[in-house]
Design a protein around this motif. Structure first.
Motif, PDB file in Angstrom:
ATOM      1  N   PHE A   1       1.842  -2.616   8.592  1.00  8.41           N
ATOM      2  CA  PHE A   1       0.814  -3.118   7.684  1.00  8.41           C
ATOM      3  C   PHE A   1      -0.586  -2.985   8.281  1.00  8.41           C
ATOM      4  O   PHE A   1      -1.573  -2.945   7.547  1.00  8.41           O
ATOM      5  CB  PHE A   1       1.099  -4.579   7.332  1.00  8.41           C
ATOM      6  N   GLN A   2      -0.698  -2.933   9.610  1.00  5.60           N
ATOM      7  CA  GLN A   2      -1.996  -2.690  10.216  1.00  5.60           C
ATOM      8  C   GLN A   2      -2.390  -1.217  10.144  1.00  5.60           C
ATOM      9  O   GLN A   2      -3.581  -0.891  10.056  1.00  5.60           O
ATOM     10  CB  GLN A   2      -1.994  -3.128  11.689  1.00  5.60           C
ATOM     11  N   LEU A   3      -1.392  -0.325  10.149  1.00  8.29           N
ATOM     12  CA  LEU A   3      -1.670   1.107  10.103  1.00  8.29           C
ATOM     13  C   LEU A   3      -1.896   1.609   8.678  1.00  8.29           C
ATOM     14  O   LEU A   3      -2.737   2.483   8.453  1.00  8.29           O
ATOM     15  CB  LEU A   3      -0.518   1.886  10.746  1.00  8.29           C
TER      16      LEU A   3
ATOM     17  N   LYS B   1       0.823  -1.212   0.000  1.00  7.86           N
ATOM     18  CA  LYS B   1       0.000   0.000   0.000  1.00  7.86           C
ATOM     19  C   LYS B   1       0.858   1.263   0.000  1.00  7.86           C
ATOM     20  O   LYS B   1       0.439   2.298  -0.514  1.00  7.86           O
ATOM     21  CB  LYS B   1      -0.916   0.005   1.227  1.00  7.86           C
ATOM     22  N   GLY B   2       2.057   1.184   0.577  1.00  3.68           N
ATOM     23  CA  GLY B   2       2.911   2.363   0.622  1.00  3.68           C
ATOM     24  C   GLY B   2       3.371   2.825  -0.747  1.00  3.68           C
ATOM     25  O   GLY B   2       3.686   4.012  -0.931  1.00  3.68           O
TER      26      GLY B   2
ATOM     27  N   ILE C   1       9.887   2.728   9.551  1.00  2.00           N
ATOM     28  CA  ILE C   1      11.064   2.566  10.408  1.00  2.00           C
ATOM     29  C   ILE C   1      10.675   2.622  11.882  1.00  2.00           C
ATOM     30  O   ILE C   1      11.165   1.832  12.695  1.00  2.00           O
ATOM     31  CB  ILE C   1      12.101   3.658  10.070  1.00  2.00           C
ATOM     32  N   ARG C   2       9.779   3.549  12.231  1.00  2.00           N
ATOM     33  CA  ARG C   2       9.435   3.729  13.645  1.00  2.00           C
ATOM     34  C   ARG C   2       8.561   2.590  14.169  1.00  2.00           C
ATOM     35  O   ARG C   2       8.738   2.127  15.298  1.00  2.00           O
ATOM     36  CB  ARG C   2       8.736   5.076  13.838  1.00  2.00           C
ATOM     37  N   LYS C   3       7.592   2.128  13.376  1.00  3.24           N
ATOM     38  CA  LYS C   3       6.682   1.066  13.812  1.00  3.24           C
ATOM     39  C   LYS C   3       6.635  -0.034  12.763  1.00  3.24           C
ATOM     40  O   LYS C   3       5.641  -0.191  12.054  1.00  3.24           O
ATOM     41  CB  LYS C   3       5.286   1.629  14.062  1.00  3.24           C
TER      42      LYS C   3
END
Length: 327
Positions: A112-114, A38-39, A105-107
């Motif tokens: 993939f859930q966000l 999705k990114g 990088i942070r999470k």
């Protein structure tokens, strides 16, 4: 002579922007179909926005090469509003790409859930709405418009007040640059923590000889964001600084220099973005190479079929009758 030269430069720049971004967009679509990431839609939106910048420049090319061509006020305001909206969409897309890499990088475990399809769609719709508001702000606020002379062509400072450029700088460019710097510094901080943990593990003798893939992906993301920040700053900062000087002191800096040279430097950012991704991202390079191989294969196959089976306009093969075969 100067007008035709500027028109030729704009024509070459517009064609390169459209071609480069179209190729990158096709490669990204193929990559999205394979990976389902999705990114990548943020990067695809960046390519679409940059391609739209190229299409809007085509209209300015027609103005420069048409002699004489002096459109009315509302025509120039709408045309320059479309140019500004496309450029704003490109800058906002860069911000979304940087935010997406920062979130990865942070999470990494919740990424993939966000980043879901619905959230990506909402962000992209909001991006284009904000870009439209920025570009069409002079249409919504007539005070930002300036009456164009009847014998002038469409240009930023011909139809927009210098205060509009100052507003765009304070509301759009400067916050975007600060956000870029914050994201990169935060990613640098996270990467340094990861490197420290790896050194502690290696010192304890629990790690092998190869660094984890997580650290490698973090460094690639940081490198990409750093290059984007550098190119974005070098491309647009001179234009906005000169626009501010023009606002404060109209006689100190000739606006023709801003529109003829510094603005072209800003438009060059729409050409640099696809080149950066095609050079720095291995997956995009692979898709582009596969696309080139596929096109080459089809061309060779078409040429081979044309030689074997001539079509219309070619000399037909001689017919042989059955009686002649019997002889």
């Amino acid at each position: 002579m100067a007008s035709s030269t500027l028109g030729t430069i704009l024509a070459v720049l517009a064609s390169l922007i459209i071609t480069a971004n179209a190729l990158v967009a096709i490669a990204l679509l193929r990559l999205i179909q394979k990976t389902g990431s999705k990114g990548l839609y943020f990067v695809l939106n960046l390519a679409v926005a940059d391609a739209m910048v190229g299409f809007t420049v085509v209209g300015l090319v027609i103005d420069e090469l048409s002699q004489p061509f002096c459109p009315p006020q509302i025509f120039c305001v709408l045309r320059m509003a479309f140019v500004t909206s496309s450029s704003a969409a490109s800058i906002l897309s860069l911000i979304l790409v940087a935010c997406d890499r920062h979130l990865a990088i942070r999470k990494p475990f919740h990424y993939f859930q966000l980043v879901t399809g619905l959230r990506v769609g909402v962000r992209l719709v909001g991006l284009w709405l904000v870009a439209a508001v920025i570009g069409f702000l002079p249409v919504l606020v007539p005070g930002f418009q300036k009456m164009k002379a009847t014998d002038e062509k469409c240009s930023f400072f011909g139809v927009f007040q210098p205060t509009y450029m100052l507003t765009v700088f304070c509301v759009g460019f400067f916050p975007a640059l600060l956000l870029f710097i914050y994201l990169y510094c935060d990613m640098l901080k996270i990467a340094s923590v990861h490197v420290q943990h790896i050194r502690e593990v290696e010192h304890a003798g629990l790690a092998g000889g190869c660094p984890p893939s997580r650290t490698t992906s973090d460094m690639k993301a940081m490198r990409t964001v750093a290059v984007l920040i550098g190119c974005f700053t070098l491309s647009w900062l001179p234009f906005f600084i000169a626009s501010i000087v023009q606002t404060v002191c109209p006689e100190c800096f000739p606006y023709k220099v801003i529109e003829s040279y510094l603005w072209l430097l800003g438009l060059g950012n729409s050409l640099l973005n696809p080149l950066l991704y095609s050079c720095w991202q291995k997956d995009v390079r692979l898709q582009l190479s596969q696309l080139a191989v596929g096109v080459k294969r089809r061309v060779l196959l078409h040429l081979g079929n044309s030689r074997r089976f001539p079509g219309r306009g070619t000399k037909s093969l001689p017919t042989v009758s059955c009686l002649r075969l019997q002889d």
